[in-house]
Design a protein around this motif. Structure first.
Motif, PDB file in Angstrom:
ATOM      1  N   PRO A 281       0.823  -1.210   0.000  1.00  0.00           N
ATOM      2  CA  PRO A 281       0.000   0.000   0.000  1.00  0.00           C
ATOM      3  C   PRO A 281       0.858   1.263   0.000  1.00  0.00           C
ATOM      4  CG  PRO A 281       0.079  -0.925   2.204  1.00  0.00           C
ATOM      5  CD  PRO A 281       0.835  -1.877   1.318  1.00  0.00           C
ATOM      6  N   VAL A 282       0.524   2.202  -0.869  1.00  0.00           N
ATOM      7  CA  VAL A 282       1.261   3.466  -0.967  1.00  0.00           C
ATOM      8  C   VAL A 282       0.401   4.575  -0.389  1.00  0.00           C
ATOM      9  CG1 VAL A 282       2.247   5.155  -2.559  1.00  0.00           C
ATOM     10  CG2 VAL A 282       2.579   2.707  -2.969  1.00  0.00           C
ATOM     11  N   PHE A 283       0.955   5.313   0.564  1.00  0.00           N
ATOM     12  CA  PHE A 283       0.229   6.399   1.216  1.00  0.00           C
ATOM     13  C   PHE A 283       0.391   7.696   0.437  1.00  0.00           C
ATOM     14  CE2 PHE A 283       0.037  10.045   4.080  1.00  0.00           C
ATOM     15  CZ  PHE A 283      -1.148   9.830   4.746  1.00  0.00           C
ATOM     16  N   VAL A 284      -0.729   8.393   0.209  1.00  0.00           N
ATOM     17  CA  VAL A 284      -0.721   9.712  -0.426  1.00  0.00           C
ATOM     18  C   VAL A 284      -1.432  10.676   0.517  1.00  0.00           C
ATOM     19  CG1 VAL A 284      -1.343  11.083  -2.453  1.00  0.00           C
ATOM     20  CG2 VAL A 284      -0.831   8.639  -2.711  1.00  0.00           C
ATOM     21  N   PRO A 285      -0.749  11.712   1.004  1.00  0.00           N
ATOM     22  CA  PRO A 285      -1.372  12.620   1.984  1.00  0.00           C
ATOM     23  C   PRO A 285      -2.403  13.548   1.348  1.00  0.00           C
ATOM     24  CG  PRO A 285       0.814  13.403   1.416  1.00  0.00           C
ATOM     25  CD  PRO A 285       0.653  12.078   0.735  1.00  0.00           C
TER      26      PRO A 285
ATOM     27  N   LYS B 252      -7.196   6.798   7.208  1.00  0.00           N
ATOM     28  CA  LYS B 252      -7.538   6.988   8.616  1.00  0.00           C
ATOM     29  C   LYS B 252      -8.496   5.915   9.109  1.00  0.00           C
ATOM     30  CE  LYS B 252      -7.930  11.213  10.076  1.00  0.00           C
ATOM     31  NZ  LYS B 252      -6.850  11.267  11.111  1.00  0.00           N
ATOM     32  N   THR B 253      -9.538   5.613   8.324  1.00  0.00           N
ATOM     33  CA  THR B 253     -10.588   4.705   8.767  1.00  0.00           C
ATOM     34  C   THR B 253     -10.558   3.339   8.090  1.00  0.00           C
ATOM     35  OG1 THR B 253     -12.142   5.449   7.057  1.00  0.00           O
ATOM     36  CG2 THR B 253     -12.075   6.709   9.128  1.00  0.00           C
ATOM     37  N   PHE B 254      -9.830   3.222   7.003  1.00  0.00           N
ATOM     38  CA  PHE B 254      -9.802   2.035   6.139  1.00  0.00           C
ATOM     39  C   PHE B 254     -11.135   1.813   5.425  1.00  0.00           C
ATOM     40  CE2 PHE B 254      -6.183  -1.186   6.138  1.00  0.00           C
ATOM     41  CZ  PHE B 254      -5.231  -0.170   6.127  1.00  0.00           C
ATOM     42  N   ALA B 255     -11.954   2.859   5.368  1.00  0.00           N
ATOM     43  CA  ALA B 255     -13.171   2.781   4.563  1.00  0.00           C
ATOM     44  C   ALA B 255     -12.782   2.760   3.090  1.00  0.00           C
ATOM     45  CB  ALA B 255     -14.079   3.977   4.856  1.00  0.00           C
ATOM     46  N   GLU B 256     -13.453   1.913   2.316  1.00  0.00           N
ATOM     47  CA  GLU B 256     -13.173   1.840   0.888  1.00  0.00           C
ATOM     48  C   GLU B 256     -13.824   3.022   0.180  1.00  0.00           C
ATOM     49  OE1 GLU B 256     -14.152  -1.182  -2.770  1.00  0.00           O
ATOM     50  OE2 GLU B 256     -13.422  -2.069  -0.880  1.00  0.00           O
ATOM     51  N   LEU B 257     -13.020   3.803  -0.545  1.00  0.00           N
ATOM     52  CA  LEU B 257     -13.529   4.975  -1.254  1.00  0.00           C
ATOM     53  C   LEU B 257     -13.877   4.659  -2.697  1.00  0.00           C
ATOM     54  CD1 LEU B 257     -11.011   7.676   0.063  1.00  0.00           C
ATOM     55  CD2 LEU B 257     -13.272   7.082   0.972  1.00  0.00           C
TER      56      LEU B 257
ATOM     57  N   LYS C 151      -3.546  17.615   8.416  1.00  0.00           N
ATOM     58  CA  LYS C 151      -3.245  17.996   9.789  1.00  0.00           C
ATOM     59  C   LYS C 151      -2.796  16.803  10.631  1.00  0.00           C
ATOM     60  CE  LYS C 151      -4.511  22.223   9.003  1.00  0.00           C
ATOM     61  NZ  LYS C 151      -3.466  23.281   8.861  1.00  0.00           N
ATOM     62  N   GLU C 152      -3.181  15.609  10.208  1.00  0.00           N
ATOM     63  CA  GLU C 152      -2.848  14.403  10.953  1.00  0.00           C
ATOM     64  C   GLU C 152      -1.970  13.501  10.100  1.00  0.00           C
ATOM     65  OE1 GLU C 152      -3.671  14.017  14.023  1.00  0.00           O
ATOM     66  OE2 GLU C 152      -5.102  15.678  14.224  1.00  0.00           O
ATOM     67  N   GLU C 153      -1.179  12.664  10.767  1.00  0.00           N
ATOM     68  CA  GLU C 153      -0.240  11.780  10.069  1.00  0.00           C
ATOM     69  C   GLU C 153      -0.939  10.819   9.121  1.00  0.00           C
ATOM     70  OE1 GLU C 153       2.485   9.766  12.688  1.00  0.00           O
ATOM     71  OE2 GLU C 153       2.741   8.115  11.274  1.00  0.00           O
ATOM     72  N   ASP C 154      -2.137  10.350   9.487  1.00  0.00           N
ATOM     73  CA  ASP C 154      -2.849   9.382   8.649  1.00  0.00           C
ATOM     74  C   ASP C 154      -3.956  10.027   7.826  1.00  0.00           C
ATOM     75  OD1 ASP C 154      -4.450   9.951  10.809  1.00  0.00           O
ATOM     76  OD2 ASP C 154      -5.079   7.873  11.169  1.00  0.00           O
ATOM     77  N   ASP C 155      -3.875  11.336   7.660  1.00  0.00           N
ATOM     78  CA  ASP C 155      -4.868  12.048   6.853  1.00  0.00           C
ATOM     79  C   ASP C 155      -4.469  11.915   5.388  1.00  0.00           C
ATOM     80  OD1 ASP C 155      -6.791  13.650   5.804  1.00  0.00           O
ATOM     81  OD2 ASP C 155      -6.246  15.474   6.900  1.00  0.00           O
TER      82      ASP C 155
END
Length: 553
Positions: free
Chosen positions: A466-470, A503-508, A475-479
């Protein structure tokens, strides 16, 4: 109950060469892609394991197949293209494997007798390695390169995935191998490490920096031409240097683990005439120690204290940071080198059902190293006084310090973080779950503070790292969001790009593509804005909050 990788899934995931898709294919999007998400996700991994009647022995040997997802205005386009490396071209021309990879020794002319082979090979005591760059990507200035663990990288066009020039690190820095996992400092400079084998009677590990751009007076030149050696670390053995896959950085230091997973140079020099692969020249020495080298980035000098820990194999560093005179670093550790053996195609072909004993368990370990040691401290005393970790550093005789890690959790690998927090205090690790099989079937988020997990998984779905894209102005690290390319072993289900709320692991959203997608290794997201790995650097307020939270771990 975790999914097992059976024969049917193996055939879909590993048994077939994949077809490239050089022309863009529009994906069918379900859900809603965030409007701010604009850019390209690049992915890299092996896609072809047979050429003519010949077959590679190991999954990591396969010919590099690049693929990308370009996301613009809520739509996604996919394309893939084999890297036209010299290795690929030579193999295709001969219609068989003629260039050796790490787990597969090949012979350009099988009719040669042993004496001819010896004369051919002994002219290169250290072999000329492959340019099949199948592991990762590197951004250098405005250019994008694909990387492997040899001295070669290949420039590519990130929009079309076309292969451009071949670059030999040896023109700029004296190394024979380099990691495929570089770091980027706050100015965008590339930091990396490579091994120089028996150069002028010495074997050493070389830490080097590639500037983000050439000096103003030389703008037409590549930043690679201004590569600078920051430090050289002598190998503890002239003819058996350590294997390593990555390293760690903080704002002021570099962490290098010299582990007892070693490459026998004498065996490697004769592998060709003995008819064995270079991988057979690697061995784990469980009676040895793992040595922890700390380099001051500003001075290029090693911290003089000799730090060591128990024997282990680390492929992936997660993050590192400094706290109250100590350096903390987190790694995914294995008790031995058996993970590499799992990916021999013969083992994969058998599947892993009922064979969990061969699957090593990865462990997230946190180490703490005192940057200044009290010379008057008693032998056996713990030099770590931090409340944030149970990791210990025990003083021994002769200025040695034994580092005992804190065990944070088990069962994850291919870790990613919000790179804006690289080298700083952080809280979240994004990775895939490893249970009975080294092939992932779940994406997870690990919270270092609460020791809790969030997971995403689906029947017959096999995710990529998984690749994180801010989120802009996060404002938050997992935003932000997570991007993962999902391959299905169900022939009725198309592969897709998965977009999760980090943040929530909700599927977008999902972006389905009717293509022959492959499992891959690592990737890079390039936003449509000017590329800057730390553009979303946390504010001082966020850093202060993270500091207070970390102190409660």
């Amino acid at each position: 109950m975790p999914l097992s990788l059976g024969a049917c899934a193996m055939e879909v995931l590993f048994g077939r060469n994949k077809k490239e898709q050089p022309e863009p294919v529009r994906a069918k999007v379900t859900g809603k892609i965030p409007t701010w998400l604009q850019g390209t996700l690049l992915r890299n991994g092996p896609g072809k394991h047979t050429v003519g009647e010949t077959r590679y022995n190991h999954w990591f040997d396969g010919l590099a197949l690049l693929h990308s997802f370009t996301i613009r205005d809520g739509e996604v386009c996919y394309r893939s293209r084999y890297l036209r490396s010299d290795t690929y071209n030579a193999n295709m021309e001969a219609n068989r494997i003629v260039v050796s990879e790490f787990g597969t020794m090949a012979y350009p002319d099988p009719s040669k007798n042993l004496l001819s082979k010896a004369f051919t090979y002994l002219s290169h005591t250290i072999p000329d390695f492959t340019d099949n760059c199948l592991i990762n990507f590197m951004k250098c200035g405005e250019d994008v390169y694909v990387t492997t663990e040899t001295n070669y990288i290949r420039k590519i066009n990130p929009q079309t995935l076309e292969t451009l020039e071949k670059v030999d690190y040896r023109k700029y820095v004296g190394i024979n191998m380099a990691t495929a996992h570089p770091h980027y400092d706050s100015a965008g400079n590339v930091l990396n490490i490579g091994t120089s084998i028996v150069d002028k009677g010495k074997t050493k590990y070389v830490i080097f920096k590639i500037p983000a751009a050439a000096p103003d007076r030389m703008k037409r030149k590549s930043p690679l031409q201004h590569t600078e050696v920051l430090c050289s670390i002598p190998s503890r053995s002239l003819l058996s240097p350590s294997y390593y896959h990555s390293f760690g950085v903080t704002e002021n230091y570099i962490i290098f683990l010299e582990q007892p997973f070693k490459l026998d140079i004498l065996k490697m020099a004769t592998a060709y005439i003995r008819g064995v692969s270079w991988a057979s020249c690697l061995a784990f020495h469980r009676e040895d120690k793992t040595y922890i080298h700390i380099v001051n980035q500003r001075t290029g000098k090693l911290v003089s204290t000799k730090f060591y820990t128990d024997p282990m194999v680390v492929f992936h560093h997660i993050n590192a940071y400094e706290e109250d005179g100590c350096l903390l670093f987190d790694v995914i550790a294995y008790e031995d080198s058996s993970l590499y053996n799992c990916f021999y195609l013969a083992n994969l072909k058998q599947g892993f059902e009922g064979n969990s004993r061969i699957i090593p368990v990865p462990t997230l370990k946190r180490f703490a190293v005192p940057l200044c040691t009290d010379k008057n401290a008693e032998v056996g005393s713990n030099l770590i006084k931090l409340a944030s970790t149970t990791a210990r550093a025990l003083k021994e005789k002769d200025d040695q310090v034994y580092c005992q890690p804190e065990l944070l959790c088990e069962g994850l690998d291919l870790p990613r973080i919000n790179y804006a927090h690289n080298g700083k205090r952080y809280r979240y690790v994004f990775a895939f779950e490893v249970q009975r099989s080294p092939i992932p079937n779940k994406i997870l988020k690990y919270d270092i503070l609460t020791k809790s997990f969030l997971r995403w998984g689906e029947q017959h779905c096999w995710p990529s790292e998984p690749v994180f894209v801010p989120t802009p102005d996060a404002k938050e690290e997992d935003d932000g969001i997570l991007l993962s390319a999902i391959v299905s072993s169900d022939p009725q289900k198309l592969p897709f790009l998965l977009i999760l709320d980090a943040k929530t692991f909700a599927e977008l959203a999902r972006a389905y593509v009717d293509v022959d997608m492959h499992l891959d290794l690592h990737g890079l997201f390039i936003p449509d804005t000017d590329w800057d790995p730390r553009k979303q650097a946390p504010s001082q307020e966020v850093q202060d909050r993270a500091s207070s939270q970390t102190g409660q771990v």
